[in-house]
Design a protein around this motif. Structure first.
Motif, mmCIF file in Angstrom:
data_model
loop_
_atom_site.group_PDB
_atom_site.id
_atom_site.type_symbol
_atom_site.label_atom_id
_atom_site.label_comp_id
_atom_site.label_asym_id
_atom_site.label_seq_id
_atom_site.Cartn_x
_atom_site.Cartn_y
_atom_site.Cartn_z
ATOM 1 N N HIS A 182 3.172 5.502 -4.594
ATOM 2 C CA HIS A 182 2.877 5.475 -6.019
ATOM 3 C C HIS A 182 3.799 6.440 -6.768
ATOM 4 O O HIS A 182 4.282 7.417 -6.189
ATOM 5 C CB HIS A 182 1.420 5.900 -6.279
ATOM 6 C CG HIS A 182 0.403 4.901 -5.857
ATOM 7 N ND1 HIS A 182 -0.481 5.128 -4.822
ATOM 8 C CD2 HIS A 182 0.121 3.653 -6.339
ATOM 9 C CE1 HIS A 182 -1.269 4.079 -4.677
ATOM 10 N NE2 HIS A 182 -0.939 3.164 -5.592
ATOM 11 N N CYS A 216 -0.849 7.944 0.163
ATOM 12 C CA CYS A 216 -2.313 8.019 -0.004
ATOM 13 C C CYS A 216 -3.046 6.837 0.612
ATOM 14 O O CYS A 216 -4.276 6.836 0.682
ATOM 15 C CB CYS A 216 -2.667 8.148 -1.479
ATOM 16 S SG CYS A 216 -2.340 6.633 -2.434
ATOM 17 N N ASN A 255 -3.538 3.930 -0.538
ATOM 18 C CA ASN A 255 -4.250 3.091 -1.509
ATOM 19 C C ASN A 255 -3.349 1.956 -1.995
ATOM 20 O O ASN A 255 -2.115 2.040 -1.925
ATOM 21 C CB ASN A 255 -4.720 3.920 -2.707
ATOM 22 C CG ASN A 255 -5.869 4.849 -2.339
ATOM 23 O OD1 ASN A 255 -6.763 4.467 -1.580
ATOM 24 N ND2 ASN A 255 -5.844 6.061 -2.863
ATOM 25 N N CYS A 303 2.206 9.773 -6.602
ATOM 26 C CA CYS A 303 2.247 10.345 -5.251
ATOM 27 C C CYS A 303 3.636 10.888 -4.912
ATOM 28 O O CYS A 303 3.775 11.761 -4.058
ATOM 29 C CB CYS A 303 1.841 9.305 -4.208
ATOM 30 S SG CYS A 303 0.090 8.872 -4.252
ATOM 31 N N TRP A 321 0.834 -1.193 0.000
ATOM 32 C CA TRP A 321 0.000 0.000 0.000
ATOM 33 C C TRP A 321 0.871 1.245 0.000
ATOM 34 O O TRP A 321 1.963 1.254 0.588
ATOM 35 C CB TRP A 321 -0.920 0.014 1.230
ATOM 36 C CG TRP A 321 -2.088 -0.905 1.096
ATOM 37 C CD1 TRP A 321 -3.362 -0.586 0.748
ATOM 38 C CD2 TRP A 321 -2.085 -2.318 1.303
ATOM 39 N NE1 TRP A 321 -4.163 -1.691 0.708
ATOM 40 C CE2 TRP A 321 -3.403 -2.779 1.049
ATOM 41 C CE3 TRP A 321 -1.104 -3.252 1.663
ATOM 42 C CZ2 TRP A 321 -3.758 -4.113 1.156
ATOM 43 C CZ3 TRP A 321 -1.466 -4.584 1.766
ATOM 44 C CH2 TRP A 321 -2.771 -5.010 1.511
ATOM 45 N N CYS A 322 0.423 2.276 -0.682
ATOM 46 C CA CYS A 322 1.158 3.550 -0.756
ATOM 47 C C CYS A 322 1.164 4.199 0.628
ATOM 48 O O CYS A 322 0.117 4.342 1.268
ATOM 49 C CB CYS A 322 0.496 4.477 -1.770
ATOM 50 S SG CYS A 322 1.229 6.139 -1.841
ATOM 51 N N TRP A 324 -1.315 -1.405 -7.495
ATOM 52 C CA TRP A 324 -1.715 -2.431 -8.446
ATOM 53 C C TRP A 324 -0.575 -2.781 -9.397
ATOM 54 O O TRP A 324 0.307 -1.974 -9.666
ATOM 55 C CB TRP A 324 -2.925 -1.966 -9.250
ATOM 56 C CG TRP A 324 -4.143 -1.724 -8.409
ATOM 57 C CD1 TRP A 324 -4.570 -0.549 -7.892
ATOM 58 C CD2 TRP A 324 -5.073 -2.717 -7.961
ATOM 59 N NE1 TRP A 324 -5.719 -0.710 -7.152
ATOM 60 C CE2 TRP A 324 -6.052 -2.046 -7.175
ATOM 61 C CE3 TRP A 324 -5.178 -4.104 -8.132
ATOM 62 C CZ2 TRP A 324 -7.111 -2.719 -6.579
ATOM 63 C CZ3 TRP A 324 -6.246 -4.770 -7.546
ATOM 64 C CH2 TRP A 324 -7.196 -4.080 -6.775
#
Length: 335
Positions: free
Chosen positions: A120, A98, A100, A123, A94-95, A103
């Motif tokens: 990311h 953020c 999220n 990000c 997970w980032c 993927w």
């Protein structure tokens, strides 16, 4: 006769006005060094500043104490951008910006090589410059970004600079040709490996290296191998242009403005080095190294053109020497 008297009076008035303007510039430079703002509220401080400006033996320690006093504030403002590189994560990630999911099967995001932050790609452009390098990720001391090394060790300056200068001032200040005479390159390489391997525990004492020129050479090698020079690529042209100014006071003012734009870690390293080199010049009778000679040695070491062009470096050598020479001679006012 009256015309000549009138012309003489005008010339005298012009000379007096120019002298007053020069004095004003000198006082403004000193006020900047002391951190005093000249204005309505600063009028009460103007007399002491004028007194200090006219009395170098008084101003030097005052300015030096002021610079040292500011050091903790500069340390707290050491900012460092993250050193992001594309990374393939194994398993779900997970980032950390953020929160999220990342993927994809390969190159899902980026990781900071210095602190390990995972985000990311998109990000990474939003993450603030708050990198806190992890010592476990810093593989070497030499050729490591100056700010990265300083933040990783939580110091104001690189330990290499502190340790080498301490050793040189302990047993090498009277060594003839200090910093000009080269030590054996294989021994200098040994010192580099010792710092990379042992960090601040590296043994550079006289029992390990009797020739002080080896320690001086190791210090110069560290400064020369920095990926971003002490005087950064971004500010190189500003310092070169400052050295080309015809007026001596304008040169000092321009150099001072450039120093204030240096990153804090670079500024503190340069300040400490120039104070040391100033002390080296006090032993000129023995080591034969004055500010000009040291400028010749340290000019290309501390300043490198961003385009790494040999012709540019050759053309700028005189200005490089002059910048370092002036910083040594006026260390107590410029820093």
């Amino acid at each position: 006769m009256e015309a000549e008297a009138s012309r003489g009076g005008l010339e005298g008035e012009l000379i007096a006005r120019m002298a007053k303007r020069q004095e004003r510039r000198r006082q403004e430079l000193l006020a900047l060094a002391l951190g005093v703002k000249i204005g309505c509220k600063g009028n009460l401080l103007w007399k002491p500043i004028k007194l200090l400006a006219s009395c170098p033996q008084i101003s030097s320690p005052v300015v030096r104490r002021s610079a040292l006093k500011d050091t903790p504030e500069k340390l707290s403002s050491y900012e460092k951008i993250h050193n992001f590189k594309v990374h393939t994560f194994r398993g779900p990630h997970w980032c950390e910006y953020c929160a999220n999911f990342m993927w994809g099967l390969i190159a899902q995001g980026v990781r900071c090589s210095d602190c390990g932050l995972n985000v990311h790609k998109q990000c990474s452009k939003l993450v603030p410059s708050d990198c806190q390098p992890d010592l476990r990720r810093i593989k070497k001391v030499y050729s490591c970004d100056l700010t990265t090394l300083v933040k990783a060790h939580n110091t104001t300056r690189p330990m290499v600079v502190d340790m080498c200068i301490r050793e040189i001032e302990l047993r090498g200040m009277k060594s003839e040709g200090l910093y000009r005479v080269s030590g054996f390159s294989e021994h200098i390489e040994d010192v580099r490996l010792a710092f990379d391997r042992d960090g601040e525990k590296a043994d550079i004492s006289g029992s390990a290296y009797a020739d002080i020129n080896i320690i001086a050479g190791a210090l110069k090698l560290y400064l020369r191998d920095l990926p971003i020079p002490v005087i950064t690529f971004d500010l190189y042209s500003k310092f070169i242009q400052a050295a080309r100014l015809p007026n001596a006071e304008s040169r000092l003012e321009a150099i001072h403005e450039g120093l204030l734009q240096l990153p804090p870690a670079h500024y503190e390293t340069l300040r400490y080095l120039m104070a040391h080199l100033k002390r080296v010049t006090t032993f000129e009778k023995y080591n034969l190294m004055n500010a000009e000679n040291l400028g010749i040695v340290f000019g290309p070491t501390l300043m490198q053109p961003p385009e790494q062009n040999a012709l540019t470096t050759l053309n700028d050598m005189r200005q490089q020497k002059l910048v370092v020479q002036l910083m040594i001679e006026h260390e107590d006012v410029l820093f």
